[in-house]
Structure formats: structure tokens, C-alpha cells
Design an enzyme around this catalytic site. Structure first.
Site, PDB file in Angstrom:
ATOM      1  N   GLN A  94      44.959  29.671  38.213  1.00 32.52           N
ATOM      2  CA  GLN A  94      44.899  30.979  37.533  1.00 32.52           C
ATOM      3  C   GLN A  94      46.387  31.812  37.290  1.00 32.52           C
ATOM      4  OE1 GLN A  94      43.922  33.990  41.285  1.00 32.52           O
ATOM      5  NE2 GLN A  94      42.710  32.169  41.191  1.00 32.52           N
ATOM      6  N   HIS A  96      47.618  36.118  36.153  1.00 32.64           N
ATOM      7  CA  HIS A  96      47.499  37.661  35.942  1.00 32.64           C
ATOM      8  C   HIS A  96      48.163  38.267  35.178  1.00 32.64           C
ATOM      9  CE1 HIS A  96      45.236  36.529  39.593  1.00 32.64           C
ATOM     10  NE2 HIS A  96      46.413  36.403  40.503  1.00 32.64           N
ATOM     11  N   GLU A 131      51.019  39.397  42.893  1.00 30.35           N
ATOM     12  CA  GLU A 131      50.856  39.239  44.410  1.00 30.35           C
ATOM     13  C   GLU A 131      52.030  38.526  44.961  1.00 30.35           C
ATOM     14  OE1 GLU A 131      48.148  35.244  43.975  1.00 30.35           O
ATOM     15  OE2 GLU A 131      47.309  37.231  43.301  1.00 30.35           O
ATOM     16  N   HIS A 260      49.274  29.336  38.675  1.00 29.37           N
ATOM     17  CA  HIS A 260      49.401  29.143  40.283  1.00 29.37           C
ATOM     18  C   HIS A 260      48.166  28.531  40.975  1.00 29.37           C
ATOM     19  CE1 HIS A 260      48.734  33.358  40.684  1.00 29.37           C
ATOM     20  NE2 HIS A 260      47.840  33.143  41.499  1.00 29.37           N
ATOM     21  N   ARG A 279      41.543  32.477  34.421  1.00 31.42           N
ATOM     22  CA  ARG A 279      41.426  30.968  35.028  1.00 31.42           C
ATOM     23  C   ARG A 279      42.006  29.938  34.223  1.00 31.42           C
ATOM     24  NH1 ARG A 279      37.291  33.988  37.131  1.00 31.42           N
ATOM     25  NH2 ARG A 279      37.537  34.373  39.383  1.00 31.42           N
TER      26      ARG A 279
END
Length: 403
Positions: A94, A96, A131, A260, A279
Site C-alpha cells: 500500500q 498513502h 506513518e 510498502h 492498495r
């Protein structure tokens, strides 16, 4: 400051032992337990001892709980979510979106009338989702596109008749544009082509492992992914990513567009309070290839590994450019008792991952955190001393809003 009661998310890739053992519950758990959530995420907010959810607490008093600066910047929302992540199997591959991409995508899908819980919804909210994962155990991941020259060496080592033209494609343009071209080609291959190419690749990986070749770890990973996700284009995409092994205390930061997947291990994860995921494979869930390609960053090279920057005695910080969060690690050996003072100017969540500590305010008010327990410190809280309980090493992670 108040103790938190936190939700456990039972995703299929989770561990039946790690989170249960951390929380002092019977092992093994009846079902896989993947993530322990600490925060005010609407899907599963933490609760304080009174039974009120942290989301309700923040909504009722955003200035007192978050502080003026944080409340103004993030629209009276707690901008981060803290997790204990326990991966027994690989997560979906996935990436982001950036803040701008998230806003635009959310507006577009709202205008199109796509339900926020629809399976083909990419942007349920208008916020970015950077993240950081910090290892508690040895932690394995694929993250970021490897230097294409090194990937060409890997592909030449494994080369099969089916792989040869793709190796030549990247060899002819060993840069970000070449990676984009190869990834796009692989992710859009018809299933009939994948059903020929992937068995060839897996056979080549088996041979390489038997010969104890240079890319043994990469090949073992491809074999594991190929067995778990038969016929999935994400197995090919995994050949393009950095294979990372983090030691406890080491971390990687995953900015917008970074492709990642986490493979195995336990870590403390901090991320922006968002559900936006694009995804790329290793999943039966929706894969929106055009949107994924719009979001992906094909910059290439080694992923920086963060060991933590000392900022005070017993305290290490993991600096990132993310404005939503900052993660710090506090540690004491068995015989160390020196307190660490935490200034309360914004929202904080503390989680104890080893030993036990006491949180002490100047007026004598105190809270004890054992292993697996966490606490909420609002912006209006007095400053707090964190003191290890005598007799054992202790470790605490601290989540705050970023600068």
C-alpha cells in the site's frame, strides 16, 4: 492524566500471542490480533477510566484536551493514532496520499456520491496519512523503491525467459521513470500472463535459495508472498522494493507515496489519524491502479533507518517532517531510577512496553503504568515526571502532535 482502555483490531494477518501476552491475557488468543489502537479514531476510540471515549472527551473540550495550537491547526481533532502492531503475515502492499491528494480525492469521491464505507472508496477522509514504525522485536518490511541498478542485478540473477524483457526494460532506463514503466507494466498484466510469469519467478527463487545466493533473503520473501498470494501482481512488485530488517529501537518513516508492506514482527506505529489507503497488491481488497499510480512516489534508493536522536537523559526522539505526530522512546536499565520530566503543552499518549513506570505530578497525583498499559495526558495537564518502578528495566513510548 488518565489510564486508557484500548481496542484490539482482529485483522487476519495478526498474531495470536503478541498482543494477548502484552496485555496479560491468555495465550494463544482465540483469533489473530493485529493492532492495539490508542487514540481518538472514530472507528475505535480509546476510553478513559470513567467509560467516556477519548473522542467524546476531545469533542467536549478541544482546547483543554488538545491545546489552542493543536486544536486550531487540526480542526479540534487529535491528529495522530498510536498503535502496537503485531504482524504474523504480510499486510497488503500500500501507499498513502499527500494532504493535497487526499483533499482532492475526498472531494472528488464525495461529489461522485461514493459511500464512505464502499469497497471502492479510496478517500474516506480528506487528510494525509504519513506513518512511522519503530521495532519492538526484529521487524521485517518492504518499503520504498530500491536503486534500479541493484534491481537490475537482482533480476539478472533470477532471470527466466519470461522475466528477460522486463529486466531489459529497466536496464535501458535505470531511474525513477524506468521504475514507473516497469511497475505499471507489471501491475496491469492480465491474469493469464501472471499465471505464466510468477511460477517461473518462484522456481528461480527456489534455486537461488538452494544455492545460498546473494539475494537469499529477498528470494525467501518472494516465495512466502507467492505462496500466500498466488497469482498476485504484488509478488512481482515486491522485487522492486527495499527489503528491510529493523532491530529493536530502529524505525522507518513512510511519507506520502511510499509503497510498502510490513512482513513480520512487532512494533510501535504512529500515524496521522486517517483511513486513506491505496492498495497495490497482496490483498483480495480493491486495487485502484490509476489512483495508485497517481499517488506513488517512484524516487529510489535505500530507506533511511532511524535509531532515535538523544534529546534528554533516557529519552530518544524519532524526528520526521510529519506535522501530525512525533514519537519518542524513554528507557531505563534495571538499576536506573532517574526520572524524565515531560512538559504538557499539547496532547500526549504514553504506552509502557517493558517493565513498569509511575507518572507523578507535582501535587502528588500519580498513575502507574504496567507493561501494555497506556495513559492520556491532555494539554491542560500539569507537567509529569516518569519514574521507573524499581527492580526491572522499563520502556515507554510517547506520542505527541508534531511541531
Amino acid at each position: 492524566m488518565e489510564l486508557l482502555r484500548n481496542a484490539v483490531r482482529p485483522y487476519a494477518w495478526g498474531s495470536r500471542t503478541t498482543i494477548a501476552e502484552l496485555l496479560g491475557r491468555p495465550v494463544p488468543a482465540p483469533h489473530p490480533e493485529a493492532e492495539l489502537w490508542m487514540g481518538a479514531h472514530p472507528g475505535d476510540p480509546s476510553r478513559v477510566e470513567s467509560g467516556q471515549s477519548l473522542l467524546e472527551l476531545v469533542d467536549a473540550d478541544p482546547i483543554g484536551q488538545l491545546g489552542t495550537q493543536c486544536a486550531d491547526r487540526w480542526g479540534n481533532r487529535l491528529p495522530f493514532l498510536l498503535k502496537i502492531l503485531a504482524a504474523e503475515e504480510a499486510l497488503s502492499m500500500q501507499a498513502h496520499p499527500s494532504a493535497e491528494q487526499a483533499r482532492e480525492g475526498h472531494e472528488r469521491e464525495e461529489a461522485a456520491g461514493i459511500a464512505r464505507d464502499a469497497k471502492n472508496r479510496n478517500y474516506p477522509d480528506p487528510t494525509a496519512k504519513p506513518e512511522l514504525i519503530c521495532a519492538l522485536t526484529e521487524f521485517h518490511a518492504l518499503a520504498g523503491f530500491r536503486d534500479p541498478h541493484e534491481t537490475v542485478r537482482l533480476l539478472r540473477t533470477l532471470e527466466t525467459p519470461g522475466l528477460a524483457p522486463y529486466t531489459s526494460l529497466l536496464e535501458g532506463q535505470p531511474d525513477s521513470a524506468g521504475l514507473r514503466a516497469l511497475f505499471t507494466t507489471w501491475i496491469t498484466l492480465p491474469q493469464t500472463s501472471l499465471d505464466v510469469l510468477l511460477p517461473e519467478l518462484l522456481d528461480a527463487c527456489v534455486l537461488h535459495v538452494k544455492e545460498h545466493g546473494e539475494y537469499d533473503l529477498v528470494c525467501r520473501t518472494i516465495l512466502e508472498l507467492g505462496e500466500a498470494h498466488e497469482g498476485d501482481a504484488g509478488v512481482l512488485a515486491a522485487l522492486l522494493l527495499n527489503r528491510i530488517v529493523l532491530a529493536p529501537g530502529e524505525a522507518i518513516y513512510l511519507p506520502a507515496g511510499n509503497l510498502h508492506t510490513y512482513l513480520h514482527g512487532t512494533g510501535v506505529e504512529i500515524l496521522a489519524n486517517s483511513d486513506n489507503i491505496l492498495r497495490g497488491g497482496l490483498t483480495p481488497k480493491h486495487v485502484d491502479v490509476p489512483e495508485l499510480l497517481r499517488v506513488l512516489d517512484f524516487s529510489c534508493g535505500e530507506m533511511p533507518v532511524l535509531s532515535g536522536t538523544p534529546v534528554a537523559a533516557r529519552m530518544w526522539q524519532y524526528p520526521t517532517p510529519a506535522p501530525e505526530f512525533e514519537l519518542s522512546r524513554l528507557e531505563w536499565s534495571k538499576d536506573e531510577r532517574e526520572p524524565v520530566e515531560l512538559v504538557c503543552r499539547g496532547p500526549q499518549i504514553l504506552v509502557c512496553t517493558a517493565g513498569a513506570v509511575r507518572l507523578l505530578e507535582a501535587d502528588g497525583n500519580k498513575v502507574e503504568l504496567g507493561r501494555g498499559q497506556s495513559a492520556w495526558l491532555p494539554a491542560c495537564n500539569p507537567d509529569v515526571q516518569v519514574i521507573p518502578v524499581e527492580g526491572a528495566p522499563a520502556q515507554v513510548f510517547r506520542a505527541t502532535a508534531g511541531d
